[in-house]
Design a protein around this motif. Structure first.
Motif, short mmCIF file in Angstrom:
data_model
loop_
_atom_site.label_atom_id
_atom_site.label_comp_id
_atom_site.label_asym_id
_atom_site.label_seq_id
_atom_site.Cartn_x
_atom_site.Cartn_y
_atom_site.Cartn_z
N UNK A 217 0.85 -1.20 0.00
CA UNK A 217 0.00 0.00 0.00
C UNK A 217 0.88 1.24 0.00
N UNK A 218 0.28 2.27 -0.49
CA UNK A 218 1.04 3.51 -0.64
C UNK A 218 0.49 4.57 0.36
N UNK A 219 1.43 5.15 1.13
CA UNK A 219 0.99 6.15 2.13
C UNK A 219 1.68 7.50 1.92
N UNK A 220 2.00 7.75 0.68
CA UNK A 220 2.76 8.97 0.41
C UNK A 220 1.97 10.23 0.75
N UNK A 221 0.64 10.14 0.80
CA UNK A 221 -0.17 11.34 1.08
C UNK A 221 -0.26 11.64 2.58
N UNK A 222 0.24 10.66 3.36
CA UNK A 222 0.17 10.89 4.80
C UNK A 222 1.27 11.84 5.25
N UNK A 223 0.92 12.85 6.01
CA UNK A 223 1.93 13.83 6.43
C UNK A 223 3.08 13.21 7.21
N UNK A 224 2.81 12.17 7.99
CA UNK A 224 3.94 11.59 8.74
C UNK A 224 5.01 11.06 7.80
N UNK A 225 4.58 10.67 6.60
CA UNK A 225 5.56 10.20 5.60
C UNK A 225 6.29 11.38 4.97
N UNK A 226 5.49 12.30 4.46
CA UNK A 226 6.10 13.42 3.74
C UNK A 226 6.95 14.29 4.66
N UNK A 227 6.45 14.49 5.92
CA UNK A 227 7.20 15.33 6.87
C UNK A 227 8.57 14.72 7.17
N UNK A 228 8.57 13.39 7.43
CA UNK A 228 9.83 12.72 7.77
C UNK A 228 10.80 12.78 6.59
N UNK A 229 10.23 12.60 5.42
CA UNK A 229 11.05 12.63 4.21
C UNK A 229 11.64 14.02 4.00
N UNK A 230 10.78 15.01 4.18
CA UNK A 230 11.20 16.39 3.91
C UNK A 230 12.19 16.88 4.95
#
Ligand code: ADP
Length: 604
Positions: free
Chosen positions: A121-134
């Protein structure tokens, strides 16, 4: 009247003040307890966060993670990673642990074996993912699980490859319903509720199930953002009907009064908002304002009691002050009156003393005048009697002359016995004259000394001697019924004699013209007194018998009387404590005079 208005006004002010103060105290207490509970809850949440926060970082450092990300197609490595995650999930007590590559695709998860596994599954839209990445650092996010629909806290951390580049993100999901169950309403506040709101004002933790996933922002946020909607998939997020009622007086800024409009009715609460740590969460504690009413009522009752107490104390003090003032005034009045009376008394005392000395002076003058009058009256009587006395004296003188001449002749003849007889006659005549003059001498002298006990008979005897010596008494039948026993009374011989001479002289004058003139003198005892009555059968008293006792009242010519005899006699008798009255006889013509004197014992 104004006092009553004042009292009523004061009562209203007291009640109003009590009401306001009661409100303040009630709200303060509610706020205080809410803040305490908020603090406790805040600590609880902080502890929970602190517990999980370092875990993804630790997990990310596990070499297996980077390896799995670098070899996503190696089933062996992926299986190892899956198993490792299952182990981790069990150790930390989280619901899910999963690993995503930089595109947000889940390559390994603890639930890899389950049907609704996250793997693939893809969770790229979840902020916890994007925030950690960014950021390249840990991130925290809250949302409902996409698959499970269960509320969860997501902790994430980037996983770095050996080169240091970010190769993926590891996420740990922790369920939050336990946070809900750890909410305790303050002991004293029965109607205390709590909601935890995210930054959009949507509730995701609530003490009442009906308040879960509701919009508490009150429309201030406008339409909810897409992110918010994604956070709570398939939830309607209905707005709560809240009316803001402002902040009660004396409370801190985070407190406000609100009213919920619910189908069951309106409910008022005091809402206290406190931010929770790390996340943009807000804890909102809501307490029913009902207890405030009771506090208010308590304050009103206390205020009323104080008012009544103060009023009673004031009334008491006022009454006491009034009484004291009245007493002081009365005391002053009394003193003034006493002083006035004393002055009056002194004045009247002086007047009395002056009057007494005046009276004493007048009395002594009167006594002197009386004495002089008595003396004058005596002399007057003597004057009146002088004619008769002349006759009385001439007669024996003539007789003595005759006896003396005859004696000489008898002497010449030698008839000595005749001479002797004549001389005897002469001597007896001389004795008579001497006796007569002696009586007059006694009568004329002034009485001296106080009254004593005397025999009334002696005074009558002496008076009769004087009367009988007068020419005009010749031929009058004077009947003196002389008692054999002494008639002892309180008096003065000379004064009583003077009275008797007056009475007898008047009687003699009254009967002069009568054919058979009779004068009677009687003495009888009556009720502790001696009563001496002098009666005559003369012409009687004039009409007004009291008048005869007035000074200078007389019916006689100037030669015969001055009109002083009876008035002086009465004064004499009064002074001796006796009485002297006169009236016409009831048993025939003529007058009768009654003299009474107090009886005394002979030894006195
Ligand atoms: P005075 O004999 O000098 O007149 P008194 O005071 O002795 O004064 O008497 C006053 C008057 O009272 C007399 O003038 C007389 O009219 C009347 N009076 C006194 N004694 C008798 C009496 N025995 N009979 C009649 N009249 C009397």
């Amino acid at each position: 009247m104004s006092l009553r208005i004042g009292a009523v006004l004061l009562l209203l002010i007291t009640l109003g003040l009590s009401w306001v103060l009661g409100g303040w105290a009630g709200y303060r207490q509610v706020e205080q307890e809410s803040l305490e509970e908020s603090f406790r809850y805040r600590q609880l949440v902080a502890n929970e966060l602190n517990r999980y926060l370092p875990i993804p970082e630790l997990m990310a450092e596990h070499p297996l993670m980077a390896r799995a990300l670098q070899n996503p197609d190696d089933p062996r490595t992926i299986l190892d990673a899956n198993e490792e995650m299952q182990r981790m999930a069990t150790i930390v007590g989280s619901s899910d642990v999963y690993l995503m590559d930089t595109s947000g695709l889940t390559i390994a998860a603890n639930n890899y074996q389950q049907e609704d596994s996250f793997v693939g599954r893809r969770f790229d839209f979840r902020p916890y993912f994007s925030d950690a990445l960014a950021s390249g650092d840990s991130a925290i996010y809250f949302a409902l699980g996409l698959m499970s629909g269960v509320r969860g806290l997501y902790f994430s951390h980037p996983v770095r490859a050996d080169s240091g580049e970010i190769a993926g993100v590891i996420a740990v999901k922790v369920l939050v319903h336990e946070l809900e169950s750890q909410w305790h309403r303050p002991a004293s506040l029965s109607e205390a509720e709590m909601v935890v709101l995210d930054q959009s004002g949507v509730s995701f933790l609530a003490s009442r199930p009906a308040w879960l996933y509701r919009d508490f922002s009150g429309g201030s946020n406008g339409a909810l953002s897409l992110e918010t909607r994604q956070r709570y998939p398939e939830r309607e997020l209905q707005p709560m009907q809240i009316a803001q009622l402002g902040r009660p007086w004396g409370l801190s800024e985070q407190s406000a009064k609100i009213r919920f409009h619910t189908p069951e009715g309106n409910q008022e609460y005091l809402s206290v908002r406190t931010p929770l740590p790390r996340l943009d969460w807000t804890l909102q504690v809501m307490v029913s304002t009902a207890p405030v009413l009771w506090t208010r009522l308590g304050f009103v009752v206390a205020g009323l009691a104080i008012y009544v107490g103060v009023l009673l104390a004031w009334l008491y003090l006022r009454e006491r002050y009034r009484r004291e003032a009245e007493l002081a005034l009365r005391g002053e009045q009394l003193e003034r009156r006493v002083a006035e009376r004393t002055r009056d008394l002194e004045h009247s005392n002086q007047q009395l003393l002056a009057e007494i000395s005046e009276r004493e002076r007048a009395q002594s003058e009167l006594r002197e005048t009386q004495q002089e009058l008595i003396q004058a009256a005596k002399l007057a009587v003597l004057g009146q009697m002088s004619a008769g006395l002349n006759h009385e004296m001439n007669q024996p003188l003539t007789a003595i002359q005759t006896y003396a001449r005859n004696s000489r002749r008898f002497l010449e003849k030698g008839a000595m016995d005749m001479v002797d007889a004549n001389l005897s006659e002469i001597i007896s005549l001389c004795d008579k004259m001497a006796e007569l003059t002696r009586q007059f001498k006694v009568f004329a002298r002034k009485s001296e000394g106080p009254p004593s006990v005397v025999d009334l008979r002696q005074s009558v005897d002496a008076a009769l001697k004087i009367i009988k010596a007068q020419k005009n008494s010749a031929g009058i039948d004077i009947r003196w019924n002389r008692p054999e026993q002494p008639v002892m009374c309180h008096g003065d011989l000379i004064r009583i004699e003077q009275v008797m001479v007056n009475l007898l002289a008047n009687a003699v004058q009254a009967v002069e013209e009568r054919e058979a003139p009779v004068i009677t003198i009687d003495v009888v005892p009556v009720d502790g007194h001696w009563r001496c009555t002098v009666r005559d059968n003369g012409y009687g008293l004039p009409g007004n018998t009291e008048q005869i006792f007035e000074p200078f009242f007389t019916t006689k010519s100037v030669k015969q009387g001055l009109g002083l005899g009876l008035s002086i006699s009465r004064q004499i008798v009064d002074a001796l404590g006796g009485t002297l009255t006169g009236r016409n006889r009831s048993d025939g013509p003529g007058a009768e005079f009654v003299l009474t004197l107090q009886q005394r014992e002979a030894t006195e």
